[in-house]
Design an enzyme around this catalytic site. Structure first.
Site, short mmCIF file in Angstrom:
data_model
loop_
_atom_site.label_atom_id
_atom_site.label_comp_id
_atom_site.label_asym_id
_atom_site.label_seq_id
_atom_site.Cartn_x
_atom_site.Cartn_y
_atom_site.Cartn_z
N ASP A 12 0.84 -1.20 0.00
CA ASP A 12 0.00 0.00 0.00
C ASP A 12 0.87 1.25 0.00
O ASP A 12 1.24 1.77 1.05
CB ASP A 12 -0.95 -0.03 1.21
CG ASP A 12 -2.03 -1.10 1.06
OD1 ASP A 12 -2.61 -1.18 -0.03
OD2 ASP A 12 -2.26 -1.85 2.02
N LYS A 34 0.01 -7.81 -3.34
CA LYS A 34 -1.27 -7.18 -3.68
C LYS A 34 -1.06 -5.69 -3.89
O LYS A 34 -0.42 -5.04 -3.07
CB LYS A 34 -2.27 -7.40 -2.54
CG LYS A 34 -3.61 -6.72 -2.75
CD LYS A 34 -4.59 -7.03 -1.65
CE LYS A 34 -4.54 -6.08 -0.48
NZ LYS A 34 -5.04 -4.73 -0.74
N ASP A 61 -6.28 -5.43 -6.46
CA ASP A 61 -7.40 -5.21 -5.53
C ASP A 61 -8.14 -3.93 -5.92
O ASP A 61 -7.94 -2.88 -5.32
CB ASP A 61 -6.78 -5.11 -4.12
CG ASP A 61 -7.80 -4.90 -3.01
OD1 ASP A 61 -9.00 -5.02 -3.26
OD2 ASP A 61 -7.36 -4.61 -1.88
N LEU A 62 -8.99 -4.04 -6.94
CA LEU A 62 -9.69 -2.84 -7.45
C LEU A 62 -11.10 -2.70 -6.91
O LEU A 62 -11.71 -1.65 -7.08
CB LEU A 62 -9.73 -2.88 -8.98
CG LEU A 62 -8.38 -2.79 -9.70
CD1 LEU A 62 -8.57 -2.84 -11.21
CD2 LEU A 62 -7.63 -1.53 -9.30
N LYS A 63 -11.65 -3.76 -6.33
CA LYS A 63 -13.00 -3.73 -5.75
C LYS A 63 -13.99 -3.07 -6.70
O LYS A 63 -14.66 -2.08 -6.36
CB LYS A 63 -12.99 -3.01 -4.40
CG LYS A 63 -12.13 -3.69 -3.34
CD LYS A 63 -12.31 -3.07 -1.97
CE LYS A 63 -11.53 -3.78 -0.88
NZ LYS A 63 -10.07 -3.55 -0.94
N ASP A 66 -19.97 -1.63 -10.44
CA ASP A 66 -20.60 -0.75 -11.42
C ASP A 66 -21.61 -1.60 -12.20
O ASP A 66 -21.82 -2.77 -11.84
CB ASP A 66 -19.52 -0.14 -12.34
CG ASP A 66 -19.92 1.23 -12.90
OD1 ASP A 66 -21.09 1.37 -13.34
OD2 ASP A 66 -19.07 2.14 -12.92
N PRO A 68 -22.96 -4.13 -15.03
CA PRO A 68 -22.23 -5.30 -15.56
C PRO A 68 -21.33 -4.98 -16.76
O PRO A 68 -20.16 -5.41 -16.80
CB PRO A 68 -23.35 -6.27 -15.95
CG PRO A 68 -24.46 -5.94 -15.00
CD PRO A 68 -24.39 -4.45 -14.79
N THR A 70 -19.85 -2.26 -17.64
CA THR A 70 -18.69 -1.46 -17.27
C THR A 70 -17.67 -2.28 -16.48
O THR A 70 -16.46 -2.16 -16.69
CB THR A 70 -19.14 -0.22 -16.45
OG1 THR A 70 -20.06 0.52 -17.26
CG2 THR A 70 -17.97 0.67 -16.08
N THR A 121 -14.84 -4.87 6.13
CA THR A 121 -14.66 -5.11 7.57
C THR A 121 -14.69 -3.81 8.37
O THR A 121 -14.70 -3.84 9.59
CB THR A 121 -13.33 -5.85 7.83
OG1 THR A 121 -12.31 -5.21 7.07
CG2 THR A 121 -13.43 -7.30 7.44
N ARG A 182 -2.66 -10.60 11.75
CA ARG A 182 -1.57 -10.03 12.56
C ARG A 182 -0.80 -11.15 13.27
O ARG A 182 -1.39 -11.90 14.04
CB ARG A 182 -2.13 -9.07 13.61
CG ARG A 182 -2.58 -7.74 13.03
CD ARG A 182 -1.42 -6.93 12.51
NE ARG A 182 -1.81 -5.69 11.87
CZ ARG A 182 -2.11 -5.53 10.59
NH1 ARG A 182 -2.09 -6.56 9.76
NH2 ARG A 182 -2.43 -4.36 10.10
N GLY A 211 -0.07 -6.84 5.21
CA GLY A 211 0.64 -5.66 4.74
C GLY A 211 1.69 -5.18 5.70
O GLY A 211 2.83 -5.63 5.72
N ARG A 212 1.28 -4.26 6.59
CA ARG A 212 2.23 -3.56 7.44
C ARG A 212 3.12 -4.42 8.32
O ARG A 212 4.28 -4.04 8.52
CB ARG A 212 1.48 -2.48 8.24
CG ARG A 212 1.04 -1.33 7.34
CD ARG A 212 -0.06 -0.51 7.95
NE ARG A 212 -1.30 -1.25 8.03
CZ ARG A 212 -2.43 -0.78 8.57
NH1 ARG A 212 -2.45 0.43 9.08
NH2 ARG A 212 -3.52 -1.51 8.59
O1 C5P Z 1 -1.36 -3.56 6.55
P1 C5P Z 1 -2.47 -4.53 6.65
O2 C5P Z 1 -2.01 -5.96 6.94
O3 C5P Z 1 -3.57 -4.10 7.59
O4 C5P Z 1 -3.07 -4.56 5.17
C1 C5P Z 1 -4.24 -5.26 4.84
C2 C5P Z 1 -4.59 -5.06 3.41
O5 C5P Z 1 -5.82 -5.72 3.13
C3 C5P Z 1 -4.77 -3.62 3.00
O6 C5P Z 1 -4.30 -3.52 1.66
C4 C5P Z 1 -6.27 -3.42 3.05
O7 C5P Z 1 -6.72 -2.48 2.11
C5 C5P Z 1 -6.78 -4.79 2.67
N1 C5P Z 1 -8.10 -5.11 3.16
C6 C5P Z 1 -8.42 -5.11 4.51
N2 C5P Z 1 -9.69 -5.44 4.91
C7 C5P Z 1 -10.62 -5.74 4.02
C8 C5P Z 1 -10.30 -5.76 2.66
C9 C5P Z 1 -9.02 -5.43 2.26
O8 C5P Z 1 -7.58 -4.85 5.35
N3 C5P Z 1 -11.82 -6.10 4.42
#
Ligand code: C5P
Length: 233
Positions: A12, A34, A61-63, A66, A68, A70, A121, A182, A211-212
């Site tokens: 990200d 991702k 990850d474009l989510k 719109d 169908p 498009t 979430t 985590r 991610g982080r």
């Molecule tokens: O840094 P972290 O582990 O929280 O990153 C989680 C990734 O998953 C981010 O790119 C976030 O946009 C994505 N994500 C999320 N919860 C969702 C859908 C996607 O955390 N419900």
């Protein structure tokens, strides 16, 4: 697609050089990476290619959400990039999801998996009620996941707390892609409903989006290796 290593690292950032260097550094330590709207809106297809050059599968990850036609066009437009996974919002409905899968199939064997976001979430029951949806978040997620399966999607993005029920109801082949992961003892940051990588995997997750805990580590590769080691333990 069943990556040997289930970890997809979320990159990200809008910084192309940083995303590419993370991807190169994580090759062999994660199953994929991702990139989402933050990176893609800033860096576009060229940025995607630079990240993909590292040789890891890329989840785009474009989510999409719109009409169908498009959404089908949006999927078709990214097929040349050969993403491993692309997602849409299940709330876009059956016809929209079918259009997304049909468009992906134009890429043949090498098509991306198309998965659906069920319920973000970041929303809770009162947020849901404010949009006119009655019932519990769990019921809503289940309903949307069944709709995604009916549309022929490959799976859904879900929270770790929904894995067990979705796995039981939708079978082994339906992919469950799980963010909010985590490692024990790591910084929770803004994630609320978290679970450790090994717990999520044991419940039946196919892909762990992390991610982080990796990208924020002093040595991201070492952090990824430690998470992988925790999965085998
Ligand atoms: O840094 P972290 O582990 O929280 O990153 C989680 C990734 O998953 C981010 O790119 C976030 O946009 C994505 N994500 C999320 N919860 C969702 C859908 C996607 O955390 N419900």
């Amino acid at each position: 697609m069943s990556p040997k290593n289930p970890i997809f690292c979320a990159l990200d950032t809008t910084d192309e050089a940083r995303a590419a260097s993370l991807a190169r550094g994580l090759k062999g330590a994660v199953g994929g990476v991702k990139v989402g709207m933050e990176f893609f809106n800033a860096r576009g297809p060229q940025g995607f290619r630079v990240v993909a050059e590292a040789g890891l599968p890329v989840f785009l990850d474009l989510k999409l959400h719109d009409i169908p036609n498009t959404v089908a066009g949006g999927i078709r437009a990214v097929l040349p990039l050969k993403p491993a996974i692309v997602n849409v919002h299940a709330a876009g409905g059956l016809a929209m999801m079918r259009a997304a899968v049909d468009a992906a199939k134009e890429a043949g064997e090498a098509r991306p998996l198309i998965v659906a976001v069920t319920m973000l979430t970041s929303l809770d029951q009162s947020d849901l009620a404010a949009t006119g949806v009655t019932g519990t978040p769990a019921d809503h997620v289940l309903r949307l996941a069944h709709l995604a399966a009916k549309a022929g999607l490959d799976g859904v993005v879900c929270s770790a707390h929904e894995i067990e029920r979705l796995r039981a109801e939708l079978g082994r082949d339906f992919k469950l892609i799980v963010p909010g992961i985590r490692p024990a003892g790591s910084d929770v940051a803004d994630q609320k409903r978290i679970m450790t990588p090994s717990e999520a995997l044991a419940l039946g997750a196919d892909v762990l989006v992390i991610g982080r805990p990796i990208t924020g580590a002093a040595d991201p590769r070492e952090a990824a290796d430690a998470i992988t080691a925790s999965l085998a333990a």
